[in-house]
Scaffold this motif. Structure first.
Motif, PDB file in Angstrom:
ATOM      1  N   GLY A 140     -10.243   3.066  -3.781  1.00 52.31           N
ATOM      2  CA  GLY A 140     -10.446   1.904  -4.630  1.00 52.31           C
ATOM      3  C   GLY A 140      -9.173   1.159  -4.960  1.00 52.31           C
ATOM      4  N   SER A 141      -8.060   1.875  -5.107  1.00 48.78           N
ATOM      5  CA  SER A 141      -6.803   1.196  -5.432  1.00 48.78           C
ATOM      6  C   SER A 141      -6.332   0.338  -4.259  1.00 48.78           C
ATOM      7  N   THR A 142      -6.590   0.770  -3.019  1.00 50.58           N
ATOM      8  CA  THR A 142      -6.265  -0.055  -1.857  1.00 50.58           C
ATOM      9  C   THR A 142      -7.095  -1.334  -1.852  1.00 50.58           C
TER      10      THR A 142
ATOM     11  N   ALA B 168     -13.164  -5.281   6.178  1.00 48.57           N
ATOM     12  CA  ALA B 168     -13.115  -4.114   7.067  1.00 48.57           C
ATOM     13  C   ALA B 168     -12.813  -2.836   6.278  1.00 48.57           C
ATOM     14  N   ALA B 169     -11.853  -2.916   5.357  1.00 48.74           N
ATOM     15  CA  ALA B 169     -11.463  -1.727   4.592  1.00 48.74           C
ATOM     16  C   ALA B 169     -12.532  -1.303   3.609  1.00 48.74           C
ATOM     17  N   SER B 170     -13.352  -2.261   3.132  1.00 48.93           N
ATOM     18  CA  SER B 170     -14.346  -1.942   2.098  1.00 48.93           C
ATOM     19  C   SER B 170     -15.613  -1.309   2.662  1.00 48.93           C
TER      20      SER B 170
ATOM     21  N   VAL C 140       0.840  -1.210   0.000  1.00 47.18           N
ATOM     22  CA  VAL C 140       0.000   0.000   0.000  1.00 47.18           C
ATOM     23  C   VAL C 140       0.867   1.249   0.000  1.00 47.18           C
ATOM     24  N   ASP C 141       1.954   1.209   0.774  1.00 51.98           N
ATOM     25  CA  ASP C 141       2.869   2.352   0.834  1.00 51.98           C
ATOM     26  C   ASP C 141       3.556   2.588  -0.507  1.00 51.98           C
ATOM     27  N   LYS C 142       4.085   1.526  -1.080  1.00 52.55           N
ATOM     28  CA  LYS C 142       4.800   1.672  -2.344  1.00 52.55           C
ATOM     29  C   LYS C 142       3.883   2.143  -3.468  1.00 52.55           C
TER      30      LYS C 142
END
Length: 890
Positions: free
Chosen positions: A353-355, A382-384, A345-347
């Motif tokens: 949406g990209s996550t 959880a993220a969605s 995720v950092d890079k």
């Protein structure tokens, strides 16, 4: 991929390969559009393609390293590109060309570098570089190095993201953590470099027995595993985004050191995850990253509970290094996956949406490893949650609430009122657009329907009606895509039906289109006859002299006194005097969004002052939401069709007036009637041309196309279909009426100009003879008769009329001789014939080359008896002879 994107990519590729000349990019673009097939990426196909390229490559390690780097950055279409490259490795001809091209480019670059050296002032070998030059060179190299290697501070990154989001959502600024959150490093669960929290005196571990060393190291490890430096194990400073490294006391026993080295990756992963949680918890990184960080924090809490339990065992003396290694192993895998996700995720600098795309791909890739897949599934769910909340609001109510710009649909500030003002405004296409990088990979196939669903509901909402989808259900992330498809399909079908029914039934779209057809496509014959009779004198004036209010009043009168009075939307019809003639307007429209647009718009006006007939057009008042369909672009198309047909109708009326005046003149016996007969013949040819063109446009183009439109509108299932059918109707009408081809329209305009000049000439000639005035003078010469004329008076009047007719005939002959009227008529005849043949020839070429077979109907109508066939065949033969020498070179 859109046509514009294909154009861009092909031109970019040709530029990179330094390919110039030849047939240009258009040939390749056509081939790509005809032969492209959808590529569905699978894990197996992507892996086999990667292996094939690695085997083919001279440096497979470098290729695989680069692939993994791009994959970790969540680069879109990477697998599709790798698949394409793997196919290229099988094409020997293409490989040979690329190798030769690479060699040529390398030679060109070397030559350019050699010649480019002359552009710099290099000191000679005998001279020394001054201190000032050396300092400038050092600063330049330092700035280049800094730009390429130094990572931006987190504070600066947060500020950039915050400013960007506040700019998009100025009315709703994002909240900010207080500064003390970032100024107190002890609040962060990661290592504090350069500060020693322990005040104990460190005993050299090499002097201790093995059991004591193990006890001390276990204690150190329990500290290190929660982000605190130990006495014999210390964390090293980070450089960029590198993983955390640790320094061990060199005097530590080798057996213990080996086991410690196996356990330390857990501390490394913990450090990476902790830093990720602290960084992504900031509001600037969006709700999805915030939710992901919160889910990771929950897992870290469970990890901390485990460490606490291990510390309890250690205090009781029940925890050895082997036991620590045993207890920590299940957690090691979990933290490794969390650290891998955090690094990716950092890079990739992922948000929104990209996550979710990255998490979904990771979850899918762990198929076969149930524990890892379950962990990723938990994190993705959880993220969605915040993303799906935005999605639900959009597809169920048509509302976007996206303060952090994470959603796949982006809203732009466009005013719906501008649809009636600006030709180039694209409210429907540009108010809401898809942001490709924010589309989660599991929703990629449904992106267009998601966009359309919200747009449909949004239109109804802006009309003051609150809509809520009755089939609304909570969207929950799952690996089964069918669940999303069914819910989005139901919402899409509901939104399509609501908006379509709203426009068709409540707003009467078809009735408005039929009303526009009556006026712009000249469907109401009696209205136009009455209107043109009323406005004929006014429209002959220059545009600047025309009183618009007078025209509006005459329009109102014509509407009320014709069958158009039954039209419920007649009051929406307005007068519009255009600043350019039809040809200029067409060129300006065709130049929109091209390189010529600025040149055409800013060009100096070179045309003569327009008369009212050339500038006259109708306009139509369309209210929201009908203006989505009948927008300014559509109205401009209607106006061009109307101006085209209206001017044809005007020319026909002028030719009919000439016919009437000729009927009056034919009762006089002129001594030289050959030139007059030639004028009659030419007038009839012109009238035949204009009437056949009008018949073709009205009954062979517009009426059949209109019936197709009505049929398609009945079958339309959504508003996009309505837009498409309506645009197709107008485009077909413009194309078949020769309005999309400047060359054909220019020739047609010249023909119309010849006809108008001919009618003016004939009218002037008829007026010069003053036949009507002379007859009136003869009738009323004896004054007012109080009683019926006697036989003697009638005989005198008859004699005078005969003498006058003879004098007028002689006068006409003298006029013919002095002014060269016969030569003028011959010139008109020659010019008309030349332009007509040119038009027929061009129509024949376009109908054959471009397969526009409907245009052949004009040729059949105008050349019904084969009068022009021989000349057209001769012109075609001349073209073939000119093209023949070029064939061997093709």
């Amino acid at each position: 991929m859109s046509e514009f994107r294909i154009h861009h990519d092909v031109n970019e590729l040709l530029s990179l390969l330094r390919v110039h000349g030849g047939e240009g990019a258009e040939v390749y673009i056509d081939l790509l559009q005809k032969n492209r097939t959808p590529y569905v990426t699978t894990t197996v196909s992507a892996h086999s393609a990667k292996v094939k390229i690695a085997e083919f490559s001279r440096t497979p390690e470098d290729f695989l390293k680069k692939y993994d780097e791009l994959k970790s950055k969540n680069t879109r279409h990477l697998d599709s590109l790798v698949y394409l490259l793997s196919k290229l490795t099988e094409d020997k001809e293409t490989l040979q060309y690329l190798q030769q091209n690479a060699k040529e480019r390398a030679e060109f670059a070397a030559n350019a570098a050699t010649s480019g050296n002359t552009n710099f002032s290099i000191p000679s070998s005998t001279s020394k570089i001054s201190l000032q030059d050396l300092e400038e060179l050092r600063k330049h190299l330092g700035s280049v190095t800094a730009n390429s290697s130094v990572q931006q501070p987190l504070e600066l990154t947060r500020k950039i993201l915050r400013d960007k989001q506040n700019k998009k959502n100025s009315s709703q600024p994002i909240p900010v953590f207080p500064s003390w959150v970032y100024e107190r490093p002890a609040l962060i669960g990661d290592f504090l470099i350069g500060t020693s929290l322990s005040t104990d005196t460190t005993v050299p571990i090499g002097t201790l027995p093995l059991a004591s060393q193990e006890s001390m190291i276990v204690e150190d490890l329990l500290y290190v595993l929660i982000g605190v430096d130990g006495r014999y194990i210390t964390a090293q400073s980070l450089v960029g985004r590198q993983n955390r490294a640790f320094a061990l006391d060199p005097n530590l026993d080798l057996s213990i050191k080996e086991l410690v080295t196996r356990i330390l990756p857990v501390a490394t992963s913990y450090s990476a995850v902790t830093r990720f949680i602290e960084e992504k918890s900031s509001f600037e990184y969006g709700q999805v990253n915030h939710a992901l960080a919160a889910a990771m924090r929950t897992l870290i809490k469970e990890y901390m509970i485990l460490i606490t339990q291990l510390e309890h065992l250690q205090r009781q003396g029940l925890l050895s290094l082997q036991k620590l290694w045993f207890y920590i192993q299940p957690t090691m895998r979990t933290l490794e996956i969390l650290a891998s996700l955090a690094t990716s995720v950092d890079k990739g600098e992922c948000m929104g949406g990209s996550t979710l795309s990255l998490l979904h791909d990771k979850t899918f890739n762990y198929t076969g490893d149930s524990q890892a897949q379950e962990l990723c599934l938990y994190l993705t769910k959880a993220a969605s949650v915040p993303y799906f909340e935005i999605l639900e609001k959009w597809i169920y109510r048509g509302i976007i609430n996206d303060p952090y710009s994470e959603f796949m649909v982006e809203e732009h500030e466009l005013q719906k009122e501008k649809i009636q003002e600006d030709y180039n405004d694209k409210y429907w296409d540009q108010r809401y657009t898809v942001v490709q990088q924010q589309i989660p990979s599991f929703l990629q196939k449904m992106a267009d329907k998601i966009l359309s669903t919200g747009k449909y509901l949004n239109v109804v909402r802006e009309c003051g009606r609150d809509v809520t989808c009755p089939v609304a259900k909570e969207v929950i992330y799952t690996l089964k895509e069918r669940a999303y498809v069914e819910q989005i399909e139901k919402a899409y079908n509901y939104a399509s039906k609501v908006l379509l029914d709203f426009l068709m039934e409540e707003k009467e779209l078809v009735a408005h289109l039929r009303s526009i057809k009556h006026y712009f496509l000249m469907d109401q014959g009696d209205f136009f006859v009455h209107f043109m009779d009323l406005t004929e004198e006014e429209l002959k004036k220059p545009v600047d002299d025309i009183v618009t209010t007078r025209l509006e009043a005459l329009l109102e009168l014509a509407l009320r006194m014709s069958t158009a009075n039954t039209d419920p939307f007649k009051d929406d019809l307005k007068i519009d005097l255009m600043p350019h003639n039809l040809v200029t307007q067409l060129l300006r429209v065709l130049a929109i969004e091209t390189n010529q647009e600025k040149a055409v718009i800013n060009a100096d006006p070179t045309e003569l002052t327009l008369c009212g007939l050339e500038a006259f057009s109708f306009d139509y008042i369309v209210k929201w939401p009908l203006s989505l369909i009948i927008n300014r672009k559509a109205l401009t198309r209607y106006q061009m069709l109307f101006r085209h047909m209206f001017y044809c109708k005007h020319v026909e009326r002028q030719l009919c007036n000439v016919w009437i005046s000729n009927k009056t003149a034919k009762q006089f016996s002129l001594h030289s009637a050959k030139w007059f007969a030639g004028a009659f013949t030419l007038r009839q040819r012109m009238l035949n041309f204009v009437q056949n063109i009008q018949y073709y446009m009205m009954f062979e183009v517009m009426e059949p196309t209109w019936h197709i439109l009505e049929k398609n509108l009945k079958l339309a299932s959504n508003i996009d279909d309505v837009l498409s059918h309506h645009t197709s109707f107008l485009d077909n009408c413009l194309k078949d009426c020769m309005l999309t081809n400047p060359e054909l329209l220019t020739i047609f305009s010249e023909l119309m100009s010849v006809c108008v000049m001919f009618t003016n000439c004939m009218q002037r000639f008829t007026q010069s003879m003053k036949l009507d005035n002379e007859m009136n003078r003869l009738t009323l010469e004896d004054g007012t008769m109080l009683a019926p004329p006697t036989e003697e008076e009638c005989a005198k009047e008859t004699t005078r009329k005969q003498l006058t007719s003879k004098l007028l005939a002689e006068r006409a002959d003298s006029l013919h001789l002095t002014l060269g009227f016969e030569a003028t008529i011959n010139k008109f005849d020659s010019s008309f014939s030349t332009h007509l043949l040119d038009l027929l020839d061009k129509l024949s070429v376009y109908s054959t080359n471009d397969c526009e077979h409907s245009m052949l109907n004009i040729i059949y109508r105008l050349d019904f008896n084969g009068f022009y066939t021989e000349r057209l065949e001769h012109m075609s033969a001349e073209r073939s002879q000119k093209a023949a020498p070029l064939l061997p070179h093709l």
